[in-house]
Design a protein around this motif. Sequence first.
Motif, PDB file in Angstrom:
ATOM      1  N   ARG A  27       0.833  -1.203   0.000  1.00 38.77           N
ATOM      2  CA  ARG A  27       0.000   0.000   0.000  1.00 38.77           C
ATOM      3  C   ARG A  27       0.865   1.249   0.000  1.00 38.77           C
ATOM      4  O   ARG A  27       2.010   1.224   0.433  1.00 38.77           O
ATOM      5  N   THR A  28       0.291   2.330  -0.486  1.00 43.13           N
ATOM      6  CA  THR A  28       0.975   3.628  -0.428  1.00 43.13           C
ATOM      7  C   THR A  28      -0.080   4.729  -0.432  1.00 43.13           C
ATOM      8  O   THR A  28      -1.178   4.555  -0.951  1.00 43.13           O
ATOM      9  N   ALA A  29       0.268   5.855   0.188  1.00 40.20           N
ATOM     10  CA  ALA A  29      -0.586   7.040   0.144  1.00 40.20           C
ATOM     11  C   ALA A  29       0.268   8.252  -0.222  1.00 40.20           C
ATOM     12  O   ALA A  29       0.005   9.372   0.201  1.00 40.20           O
ATOM     13  N   ASP A  30       1.320   8.007  -1.021  1.00 43.94           N
ATOM     14  CA  ASP A  30       2.246   9.074  -1.376  1.00 43.94           C
ATOM     15  C   ASP A  30       1.597  10.170  -2.222  1.00 43.94           C
ATOM     16  O   ASP A  30       1.981  11.336  -2.132  1.00 43.94           O
ATOM     17  N   ILE A  31       0.644   9.790  -3.059  1.00 42.31           N
ATOM     18  CA  ILE A  31       0.034  10.762  -3.967  1.00 42.31           C
ATOM     19  C   ILE A  31      -1.265  11.283  -3.363  1.00 42.31           C
ATOM     20  O   ILE A  31      -2.242  10.545  -3.221  1.00 42.31           O
ATOM     21  N   GLU A  32      -1.258  12.542  -2.973  1.00 50.27           N
ATOM     22  CA  GLU A  32      -2.443  13.231  -2.441  1.00 50.27           C
ATOM     23  C   GLU A  32      -3.067  12.494  -1.266  1.00 50.27           C
ATOM     24  O   GLU A  32      -4.269  12.587  -1.031  1.00 50.27           O
ATOM     25  N   LYS A  33      -2.243  11.734  -0.535  1.00 53.55           N
ATOM     26  CA  LYS A  33      -2.706  11.014   0.661  1.00 53.55           C
ATOM     27  C   LYS A  33      -3.890  10.092   0.376  1.00 53.55           C
ATOM     28  O   LYS A  33      -4.737   9.841   1.239  1.00 53.55           O
ATOM     29  N   THR A  34      -3.945   9.573  -0.852  1.00 48.23           N
ATOM     30  CA  THR A  34      -4.988   8.619  -1.231  1.00 48.23           C
ATOM     31  C   THR A  34      -4.414   7.214  -1.157  1.00 48.23           C
ATOM     32  O   THR A  34      -3.420   6.907  -1.817  1.00 48.23           O
ATOM     33  N   LEU A  35      -5.022   6.364  -0.335  1.00 49.93           N
ATOM     34  CA  LEU A  35      -4.516   5.007  -0.145  1.00 49.93           C
ATOM     35  C   LEU A  35      -4.731   4.179  -1.406  1.00 49.93           C
ATOM     36  O   LEU A  35      -5.845   4.089  -1.928  1.00 49.93           O
ATOM     37  N   VAL A  36      -3.639   3.577  -1.884  1.00 53.40           N
ATOM     38  CA  VAL A  36      -3.684   2.718  -3.068  1.00 53.40           C
ATOM     39  C   VAL A  36      -3.093   1.372  -2.687  1.00 53.40           C
ATOM     40  O   VAL A  36      -1.976   1.297  -2.166  1.00 53.40           O
ATOM     41  N   LEU A  37      -3.830   0.295  -2.929  1.00 58.12           N
ATOM     42  CA  LEU A  37      -3.342  -1.053  -2.651  1.00 58.12           C
ATOM     43  C   LEU A  37      -2.691  -1.632  -3.900  1.00 58.12           C
ATOM     44  O   LEU A  37      -3.119  -1.382  -5.017  1.00 58.12           O
ATOM     45  N   GLY A  38      -1.638  -2.423  -3.680  1.00 59.31           N
ATOM     46  CA  GLY A  38      -0.973  -3.088  -4.792  1.00 59.31           C
ATOM     47  C   GLY A  38      -0.016  -2.200  -5.552  1.00 59.31           C
ATOM     48  O   GLY A  38       0.339  -2.510  -6.694  1.00 59.31           O
ATOM     49  N   ALA A  39       0.447  -1.126  -4.934  1.00 60.54           N
ATOM     50  CA  ALA A  39       1.317  -0.196  -5.653  1.00 60.54           C
ATOM     51  C   ALA A  39       2.702  -0.770  -5.901  1.00 60.54           C
ATOM     52  O   ALA A  39       3.292  -0.561  -6.958  1.00 60.54           O
ATOM     53  N   HIS A  40       3.250  -1.477  -4.924  1.00 64.33           N
ATOM     54  CA  HIS A  40       4.618  -1.982  -5.027  1.00 64.33           C
ATOM     55  C   HIS A  40       4.702  -3.499  -4.867  1.00 64.33           C
ATOM     56  O   HIS A  40       5.802  -4.046  -4.769  1.00 64.33           O
ATOM     57  N   GLY A  41       3.584  -4.171  -4.831  1.00 60.69           N
ATOM     58  CA  GLY A  41       3.570  -5.612  -4.615  1.00 60.69           C
ATOM     59  C   GLY A  41       2.134  -6.118  -4.615  1.00 60.69           C
ATOM     60  O   GLY A  41       1.233  -5.436  -5.139  1.00 60.69           O
ATOM     61  N   PRO A  42       1.872  -7.286  -4.031  1.00 61.07           N
ATOM     62  CA  PRO A  42       0.530  -7.869  -4.069  1.00 61.07           C
ATOM     63  C   PRO A  42      -0.530  -6.966  -3.433  1.00 61.07           C
ATOM     64  O   PRO A  42      -0.307  -6.353  -2.395  1.00 61.07           O
ATOM     65  N   ARG A  43      -1.674  -6.957  -4.055  1.00 63.53           N
ATOM     66  CA  ARG A  43      -2.813  -6.173  -3.560  1.00 63.53           C
ATOM     67  C   ARG A  43      -3.511  -6.871  -2.399  1.00 63.53           C
ATOM     68  O   ARG A  43      -4.210  -6.228  -1.604  1.00 63.53           O
ATOM     69  N   ARG A  44      -3.324  -8.174  -2.301  1.00 64.72           N
ATOM     70  CA  ARG A  44      -3.960  -8.949  -1.224  1.00 64.72           C
ATOM     71  C   ARG A  44      -2.982  -9.997  -0.728  1.00 64.72           C
ATOM     72  O   ARG A  44      -2.243 -10.583  -1.511  1.00 64.72           O
ATOM     73  N   ILE A  45      -2.979 -10.240   0.590  1.00 61.91           N
ATOM     74  CA  ILE A  45      -2.177 -11.313   1.163  1.00 61.91           C
ATOM     75  C   ILE A  45      -3.088 -12.169   2.036  1.00 61.91           C
ATOM     76  O   ILE A  45      -3.880 -11.650   2.833  1.00 61.91           O
ATOM     77  N   ALA A  46      -2.996 -13.478   1.849  1.00 59.07           N
ATOM     78  CA  ALA A  46      -3.803 -14.415   2.623  1.00 59.07           C
ATOM     79  C   ALA A  46      -2.892 -15.502   3.171  1.00 59.07           C
ATOM     80  O   ALA A  46      -1.994 -15.978   2.472  1.00 59.07           O
ATOM     81  N   LEU A  47      -3.114 -15.876   4.413  1.00 63.54           N
ATOM     82  CA  LEU A  47      -2.280 -16.888   5.054  1.00 63.54           C
ATOM     83  C   LEU A  47      -3.131 -18.085   5.464  1.00 63.54           C
ATOM     84  O   LEU A  47      -4.184 -17.921   6.088  1.00 63.54           O
ATOM     85  N   PHE A  48      -2.651 -19.261   5.099  1.00 61.53           N
ATOM     86  CA  PHE A  48      -3.314 -20.513   5.452  1.00 61.53           C
ATOM     87  C   PHE A  48      -2.449 -21.218   6.486  1.00 61.53           C
ATOM     88  O   PHE A  48      -1.326 -21.630   6.186  1.00 61.53           O
ATOM     89  N   LEU A  49      -2.961 -21.333   7.707  1.00 59.50           N
ATOM     90  CA  LEU A  49      -2.203 -21.955   8.795  1.00 59.50           C
ATOM     91  C   LEU A  49      -2.661 -23.394   8.942  1.00 59.50           C
ATOM     92  O   LEU A  49      -3.771 -23.673   9.383  1.00 59.50           O
ATOM     93  N   LEU A  50      -1.796 -24.325   8.543  1.00 63.40           N
ATOM     94  CA  LEU A  50      -2.114 -25.749   8.538  1.00 63.40           C
ATOM     95  C   LEU A  50      -1.564 -26.394   9.796  1.00 63.40           C
ATOM     96  O   LEU A  50      -0.396 -26.212  10.134  1.00 63.40           O
ATOM     97  N   GLU A  51      -2.370 -27.180  10.459  1.00 65.08           N
ATOM     98  CA  GLU A  51      -1.950 -27.843  11.692  1.00 65.08           C
ATOM     99  C   GLU A  51      -0.725 -28.702  11.468  1.00 65.08           C
ATOM    100  O   GLU A  51      -0.522 -29.284  10.402  1.00 65.08           O
ATOM    101  N   GLU A  52       0.095 -28.810  12.516  1.00 64.34           N
ATOM    102  CA  GLU A  52       1.399 -29.470  12.421  1.00 64.34           C
ATOM    103  C   GLU A  52       1.315 -30.934  12.023  1.00 64.34           C
ATOM    104  O   GLU A  52       2.148 -31.425  11.274  1.00 64.34           O
ATOM    105  N   GLU A  53       0.289 -31.645  12.499  1.00 68.57           N
ATOM    106  CA  GLU A  53       0.269 -33.089  12.256  1.00 68.57           C
ATOM    107  C   GLU A  53      -0.042 -33.448  10.812  1.00 68.57           C
ATOM    108  O   GLU A  53       0.126 -34.597  10.382  1.00 68.57           O
ATOM    109  N   GLU A  54      -0.493 -32.459  10.039  1.00 71.52           N
ATOM    110  CA  GLU A  54      -0.811 -32.732   8.633  1.00 71.52           C
ATOM    111  C   GLU A  54       0.467 -32.643   7.810  1.00 71.52           C
ATOM    112  O   GLU A  54       1.050 -31.586   7.637  1.00 71.52           O
ATOM    113  N   VAL A  55       0.961 -33.796   7.330  1.00 74.47           N
ATOM    114  CA  VAL A  55       2.187 -33.848   6.530  1.00 74.47           C
ATOM    115  C   VAL A  55       1.920 -34.526   5.199  1.00 74.47           C
ATOM    116  O   VAL A  55       0.900 -35.124   4.990  1.00 74.47           O
TER     117      VAL A  55
END
Length: 216
Positions: free
Chosen positions: A188-216
């Motif tokens: 994200r960045t708000a460098d231009i006119e303090k307007t928040l922009v997502l995905g300016a320098h990398g992914p627009r969304r990040i999602a994390l999947f936490l898998l239990e340890e016993e699953e191999v």
Amino acid sequence: MSESSRDAVLARIRQGLAAGAAPLPPRPDFAAPVHPPLGNADPVVAFAESFQRVGGEFYYCESLPHLAAQLAGLQKRQQVGVPFVWEPEMQALLYKAGVAFRADESEFLERADLGLTSCEALVARTGSVLVSAATASGRRLSIYPDQHLVLARPGQVVAEIGEALQLLQARYGAQLPSMVSLTTGPSRTADIEKTLVLGAHGPRRIALFLLEEEEV
């Protein structure tokens, strides 16, 4: 300055001098921790709360079928194709779970909607994901796709950034990866006119999947 104003100023100065020196501030306790305790005693729960607070999407997966269902749900909601996955260990895990993925780099630039990577550690304090270029995902797969998906385990959660860096040093010693990045929420960045922009320098969304340890 009028005579009366000058007298008033001098009177305040004399009054201050007569009161003596100002008390010194209390001496800091340098042995005390810099940060207060985490909001939750369970670091995994604390990470999930921090991660969502900075704009990440958190998915708990109790089994491989559950992981497959969560991934399928995200793909359907976002109307995107299968993720690019370049790490052999993760490819084997997804194959076992019955999850389709793209293992090669063909059409990567044209079709990089999703990139699925592992991570080095998860930081509960800030909700950050520590990634490096040491895996087969390299530098590109966590940065170029529009959406960055991360597959991690509860045992990778640490309380502070310093602990994450210590894990990295213990794992690689003097041969540290050429790139180490703390990802905290979507790009994200708000460098231009303090307007928040997502995905300016990398992914627009990040999602994390936490898998239990016993699953191999």
